[in-house]
Design a protein around this motif. Structure first.
Motif, PDB file in Angstrom:
ATOM      1  N   UNK A   1       0.831  -1.206   0.000  1.00 22.11           N
ATOM      2  CA  UNK A   1       0.000   0.000   0.000  1.00 22.11           C
ATOM      3  C   UNK A   1       0.865   1.255   0.000  1.00 22.11           C
ATOM      4  N   UNK A   2       1.918   1.247   0.828  1.00 18.78           N
ATOM      5  CA  UNK A   2       2.708   2.471   1.027  1.00 18.78           C
ATOM      6  C   UNK A   2       3.651   2.764  -0.137  1.00 18.78           C
ATOM      7  N   UNK A   3       4.179   1.734  -0.786  1.00 16.09           N
ATOM      8  CA  UNK A   3       5.196   1.961  -1.813  1.00 16.09           C
ATOM      9  C   UNK A   3       4.721   2.852  -2.964  1.00 16.09           C
ATOM     10  N   UNK A   4       3.581   2.557  -3.611  1.00 10.67           N
ATOM     11  CA  UNK A   4       3.169   3.444  -4.718  1.00 10.67           C
ATOM     12  C   UNK A   4       2.810   4.847  -4.277  1.00 10.67           C
ATOM     13  N   UNK A   5       2.461   5.008  -3.011  1.00 19.22           N
ATOM     14  CA  UNK A   5       2.092   6.333  -2.512  1.00 19.22           C
ATOM     15  C   UNK A   5       3.311   7.159  -2.101  1.00 19.22           C
ATOM     16  N   UNK A   6       4.299   6.506  -1.473  1.00 15.52           N
ATOM     17  CA  UNK A   6       5.434   7.227  -0.896  1.00 15.52           C
ATOM     18  C   UNK A   6       6.654   7.295  -1.801  1.00 15.52           C
ATOM     19  N   UNK A   7       6.796   6.329  -2.713  1.00 18.42           N
ATOM     20  CA  UNK A   7       8.001   6.308  -3.550  1.00 18.42           C
ATOM     21  C   UNK A   7       8.162   7.568  -4.406  1.00 18.42           C
ATOM     22  N   UNK A   8       7.079   8.132  -4.995  1.00 20.68           N
ATOM     23  CA  UNK A   8       7.265   9.389  -5.735  1.00 20.68           C
ATOM     24  C   UNK A   8       7.824  10.520  -4.870  1.00 20.68           C
ATOM     25  N   UNK A   9       7.452  10.552  -3.594  1.00 22.91           N
ATOM     26  CA  UNK A   9       8.001  11.576  -2.692  1.00 22.91           C
ATOM     27  C   UNK A   9       9.493  11.343  -2.493  1.00 22.91           C
TER      28      UNK A   9
ATOM     29  N   UNK B   1      11.531   9.847  -4.549  1.00 20.41           N
ATOM     30  CA  UNK B   1      12.209  10.206  -5.798  1.00 20.41           C
ATOM     31  C   UNK B   1      12.307  11.716  -5.970  1.00 20.41           C
ATOM     32  N   UNK B   2      11.266  12.442  -5.548  1.00 18.63           N
ATOM     33  CA  UNK B   2      11.263  13.902  -5.689  1.00 18.63           C
ATOM     34  C   UNK B   2      12.377  14.541  -4.866  1.00 18.63           C
ATOM     35  N   UNK B   3      12.727  13.917  -3.751  1.00 18.65           N
ATOM     36  CA  UNK B   3      13.801  14.448  -2.904  1.00 18.65           C
ATOM     37  C   UNK B   3      15.148  13.784  -3.209  1.00 18.65           C
ATOM     38  N   UNK B   4      15.197  13.055  -4.336  1.00 17.67           N
ATOM     39  CA  UNK B   4      16.446  12.470  -4.838  1.00 17.67           C
ATOM     40  C   UNK B   4      17.064  11.440  -3.886  1.00 17.67           C
ATOM     41  N   UNK B   5      16.233  10.760  -3.115  1.00 17.08           N
ATOM     42  CA  UNK B   5      16.716   9.635  -2.330  1.00 17.08           C
ATOM     43  C   UNK B   5      16.712   8.378  -3.197  1.00 17.08           C
ATOM     44  N   UNK B   6      17.660   7.514  -2.939  1.00 16.48           N
ATOM     45  CA  UNK B   6      17.763   6.296  -3.736  1.00 16.48           C
ATOM     46  C   UNK B   6      16.633   5.329  -3.377  1.00 16.48           C
ATOM     47  N   UNK B   7      15.898   4.827  -4.348  1.00 17.14           N
ATOM     48  CA  UNK B   7      14.805   3.885  -4.049  1.00 17.14           C
ATOM     49  C   UNK B   7      15.294   2.569  -3.452  1.00 17.14           C
ATOM     50  N   UNK B   8      16.536   2.170  -3.746  1.00 14.10           N
ATOM     51  CA  UNK B   8      17.097   0.973  -3.116  1.00 14.10           C
ATOM     52  C   UNK B   8      17.268   1.227  -1.625  1.00 14.10           C
ATOM     53  N   UNK B   9      17.807   2.384  -1.283  1.00 14.27           N
ATOM     54  CA  UNK B   9      17.956   2.763   0.128  1.00 14.27           C
ATOM     55  C   UNK B   9      16.602   2.785   0.825  1.00 14.27           C
ATOM     56  N   UNK B  10      15.602   3.343   0.170  1.00 13.23           N
ATOM     57  CA  UNK B  10      14.278   3.432   0.778  1.00 13.23           C
ATOM     58  C   UNK B  10      13.694   2.043   1.008  1.00 13.23           C
TER      59      UNK B  10
END
Length: 434
Positions: A348-356, A358-367
């Motif tokens: 549930x959280x991944x599709x909602x929070x991942x764009x945020x 990415x917008x702050x240039x954090x690595x999605x692997x790290x997240x």
């Protein structure tokens, strides 16, 4: 109907159905379908099958049921007790050796199957009674196993990381490699807490003589000899991924066959056991895949409503700092974990929070790694902390709050780990990216 109105109706229906106690795949699926009809009309439902098939037909997803089968086989094989015994004998002169052995056994067990509940149940079945007989404080005995069992959610081959990789569009192999160092660090942090606690409160963890530990054991030889198959299995699964020999799905097949051979060698397999393994694996896999299919439709609806993009734009307009946004995200994940199972939180959280992110240039692997740590916190947090219920079931006359209190220090250790990996993200990203 406007996007805002549809969003409010969908979220209201989602939380309402959850409050009614309906299974999460039904709440996600029904609310998503209603939202699609309200936003696009009945014709919009024609896209649902394509959305589900696009992700559900990927080869990577085959790893999920394979790792679950592997976990069930290891659960009945007795490898967990072999590992625990080897560590406890090696650390017998250290105060808190039984608790340390529980942490080490849970970590290695997690590296073989990636299922948190299996690790907590397997190690807890023999470690907790032994700690209680040795005079350990009940909160420590139950809390350490419940918390260390959660390491399977992070240490590869984690099923949670596979699901995150599918939804986030990230390499599962890279996620597995990135999780190795954080998993080791968290296990060491838990062990350090036990050593420090034993120093300041020696009465809570008495030193146990080796003769007392081994009085019921016929095998007095080198305890590490019997762990060789388990260590080889870990190397085969993780080494094949790290050295590029196999994909995560292929390594899952290797692990599945390897664990089956080990269980057969240890004479732990019969018709009834195989029936139990298959039944539990089908049940767990079906539950996870049902939630995944509903979550994919939910993510599709969020994209059509542009909710993630609107949320990113609103955050940018407010001028929130990066650290404020991260703290808010972590708090949202922790609260979600208090009321939902791990799979639901991730999907549930991944599709909602991942764009945020990415917008702050954090690595999605790290997240993905940080999210896995947050889910570790979730399984030891009431009221839906599944590991707490498992451990309570293994220890008669023990309340859920006793287990929860014993797990609380480890909850803060996991929080400290999140801070560490946020301040120094290179700890997570060094191994996969150099």
């Amino acid at each position: 109907m406007g996007n805002v109105e549809v969003t409010l109706i969908v979220l209201g229906m989602l939380f309402g159905l959850m409050a009614m106690g309906l299974p999460i795949f039904i709440t996600l699926g029904v609310s998503s379908l209603v939202g699609i009809v309200l936003h696009q009309g009945v014709g919009g439902l024609s896209a649902v099958t394509g959305v589900m098939y696009d992700r559900m037909s990927t080869f990577t997803l085959v790893a999920v049921p394979l790792f679950i089968v592997m976990g069930e086989i290891i659960f009945v094989s007795g490898l967990g007790s072999d590992i625990y015994r080897a560590i406890r004998i090696s650390l017998r002169k250290v105060r808190g050796s039984l608790a340390l052995a529980s942490i080490g056994a849970c970590a290695i067990f997690g590296a073989m199957c990636g299922v948190s509940l299996a690790g907590a149940a397997t190690i807890g079945k023999f470690a907790i009674p032994e700690m209680l007989r040795a005079g350990y404080d009940k909160r420590i005995a139950t809390g350490v196993v419940a918390s260390a069992g959660s390491l399977a959610l992070l240490i590869p081959p984690s099923v949670g990381l596979i699901l995150y990789g599918l939804v986030a569009g990230q390499s599962v192999g890279t996620l597995f490699i990135a999780a190795v160092i954080p998993g080791i660090i968290i296990a060491l942090m838990m062990a350090a807490y036990i050593v420090i606690l034993g120093w300041f409160k020696p009465e809570s963890m008495p030193i146990v003589e080796l003769a007392d530990l081994e009085k019921d054991t016929a095998d007095a030889g080198n305890p590490w000899i019997v762990t060789f198959p388990a260590l080889m299995l870990v190397f085969a699964v993780l080494g094949s991924i790290y050295f590029g020999i196999a994909t995560p799905t292929e390594s899952a097949a290797i692990g599945c066959v390897g664990s089956l051979l080990i269980a057969a060698y240890k004479r732990k397999l019969d018709f009834a056991t195989l029936h139990h393994i298959i039944r539990e694996s089908v049940y767990t896999s079906g539950m996870i895949l049902a939630i995944l299919s509903s979550a994919l439709v939910f993510g599709y609806l969020l994209t059509r409503l542009r909710l993630p993009q609107e949320l990113v734009g609103w955050i940018a307009e407010q001028g929130f700092s990066e650290i404020t946004v991260l703290i808010a995200i972590f708090l949202v994940l922790i609260v979600m974990g208090m009321f939902l199972d791990v799979v639901s939180v991730i999907l549930i959280a991944t599709p909602l929070l991942l764009p945020i992110i990415n917008a702050y240039n954090y690595d999605p692997i790290w997240f993905g790694i940080v999210m896995a740590i947050v889910t570790e916190m979730a399984v030891i947090t009431p009221p839906v902390g599944l590991n707490l219920f498992v451990i309570q079931g293994l220890t008669p006359n023990t309340s859920l709050m006793t287990v929860a209190r014993g797990s609380m220090p480890f909850f803060f250790i996991l929080g400290l780990a999140i801070i560490l990996f946020t301040v120094f993200p290179s700890i997570v990203l060094w191994l996969p990216f150099g």
